[in-house]
Design a protein around this motif. Structure first.
Motif, mmCIF file in Angstrom:
data_model
loop_
_atom_site.group_PDB
_atom_site.id
_atom_site.type_symbol
_atom_site.label_atom_id
_atom_site.label_comp_id
_atom_site.label_asym_id
_atom_site.label_seq_id
_atom_site.Cartn_x
_atom_site.Cartn_y
_atom_site.Cartn_z
ATOM 1 N N MET A 142 -22.057 -16.908 10.848
ATOM 2 C CA MET A 142 -20.954 -16.167 10.245
ATOM 3 C C MET A 142 -20.777 -16.555 8.785
ATOM 4 O O MET A 142 -20.561 -15.705 7.915
ATOM 5 C CB MET A 142 -19.673 -16.406 11.041
ATOM 6 C CG MET A 142 -19.678 -15.747 12.401
ATOM 7 S SD MET A 142 -18.094 -15.888 13.289
ATOM 8 C CE MET A 142 -18.133 -17.614 13.794
ATOM 9 N N GLN A 143 -20.864 -17.853 8.489
ATOM 10 C CA GLN A 143 -20.742 -18.305 7.108
ATOM 11 C C GLN A 143 -21.878 -17.749 6.253
ATOM 12 O O GLN A 143 -21.671 -17.366 5.104
ATOM 13 C CB GLN A 143 -20.733 -19.832 7.064
ATOM 14 C CG GLN A 143 -19.479 -20.456 7.650
ATOM 15 C CD GLN A 143 -19.588 -21.969 7.800
ATOM 16 O OE1 GLN A 143 -20.666 -22.500 8.092
ATOM 17 N NE2 GLN A 143 -18.484 -22.666 7.595
ATOM 18 N N SER A 144 -23.078 -17.702 6.834
ATOM 19 C CA SER A 144 -24.221 -17.148 6.120
ATOM 20 C C SER A 144 -23.985 -15.693 5.760
ATOM 21 O O SER A 144 -24.256 -15.256 4.635
ATOM 22 C CB SER A 144 -25.485 -17.288 6.980
ATOM 23 O OG SER A 144 -26.578 -16.621 6.393
ATOM 24 N N GLU A 145 -23.474 -14.924 6.717
ATOM 25 C CA GLU A 145 -23.194 -13.504 6.470
ATOM 26 C C GLU A 145 -22.196 -13.338 5.333
ATOM 27 O O GLU A 145 -22.379 -12.498 4.440
ATOM 28 C CB GLU A 145 -22.652 -12.856 7.734
ATOM 29 C CG GLU A 145 -22.374 -11.373 7.623
ATOM 30 C CD GLU A 145 -23.641 -10.552 7.534
ATOM 31 O OE1 GLU A 145 -23.606 -9.511 6.858
ATOM 32 O OE2 GLU A 145 -24.668 -10.953 8.124
ATOM 33 N N ALA A 146 -21.134 -14.140 5.339
ATOM 34 C CA ALA A 146 -20.099 -14.033 4.312
ATOM 35 C C ALA A 146 -20.633 -14.424 2.937
ATOM 36 O O ALA A 146 -20.369 -13.750 1.933
ATOM 37 C CB ALA A 146 -18.900 -14.899 4.686
#
Length: 262
Positions: free
Chosen positions: A172-176
């Protein structure tokens, strides 16, 4: 067309061929918000919601959500219902409908990670080609930052081990961070774009070809030819075909010297 324009066109194309995540619920599991799970207040409400969940036709989903929120305007499940509608509008290539559904989902549940992480890349994707580009980039940035804040606050689902949770959290952090990188690139902020895109790759459990493609384009825009070539070659190797082709095209342009100072 200048070399800078070529790079921006390539970025828009690589976003278009990837699109938004097909289903954040499928990607990240039931992580709608840091709060309590929503529940139906009656069997009729639950049955109506399950009709949305069970539908496969995008237009049918859009209509069933309209019926659901009309019949149960105070339902705790309305946020999740609008998430399904958001995904349906995306399948129909209806950006305005998707954005409206996403805003309604956030109005019902402002902390919904599923909604934030669906809207952020979708808005960043389409911003470049629209007259309200500046506003859309700000919206995408806001969604991504809110998602990063929400990830830090959410309670770890009981069914997940710490190891599996860390993988989902990093995804999720990567996507953001990837969205923040795309936003910075479209604003002409190459150094910031590079930092964010490198962070996205470092956090991703399994980095994708499109992530290396985006980073390669940002590095090329910053005049870092060798690093750009390395990432573009990695993107071409990882694919899929659409990413592979764009990466090879950009490698050719770099090697032919089709770059001007910026």
């Amino acid at each position: 067309m200048t070399a800078t324009s070529h790079l921006r066109v390539a970025l828009v194309f690589c976003l278009a061929v990837v699109g938004i995540p097909a289903s954040l619920e499928a990607q990240f599991g039931p992580l709608a918000s840091p709060g309590q799970a929503a529940q139906a207040r009656s069997q009729e409400e639950l049955d109506s919601y399950l009709e949305i969940v069970g539908a496969t036709d995008a237009r049918a989903i859009v209509q069933r959500v309209k019926v659901f929120v009309s019949e149960f305007p105070k339902s705790e499940l309305s946020g999740a219902a609008y998430q399904y509608q958001l995904q349906a509008f995306e399948r129909l290539n209806d950006f305005d409908g998707m954005l409206a559904a996403g805003e309604k989902a956030l109005a019902a549940d402002p902390d919904s990670l599923n909604t934030l992480l669906a809207l952020a890349p979708a808005v960043a994707n389409r911003a470049a080609a629209r007259p309200d580009r500046v506003q859309l980039l700000s919206q995408a940035e806001s969604y991504a930052l809110r998602a990063l804040d929400g990830v830090d606050k959410i309670r770890v689902p009981r069914e997940l081990s710490i190891e599996k949770w860390n993988l989902r959290k990093h995804e999720m952090q990567s996507e953001a961070h990837g969205v923040l990188g795309v936003v910075a690139f479209q604003r002409g902020q190459s150094p910031q774009a590079i930092r964010e895109l490198e962070m996205a790759i470092s956090l991703a459990p399994r980095p994708k070809g499109v992530q290396f493609l985006r980073l390669g384009l940002a590095l090329a825009a910053a005049g870092k030819k060798d690093d750009a070539e390395q990432n573009l070659r990695h993107a071409a190797a990882l694919g899929p075909d659409s990413v592979h082709n764009v990466a090879l095209d950009q490698l050719k342009k770099l090697n032919e010297g089709q770059r001007t100072p910026w």
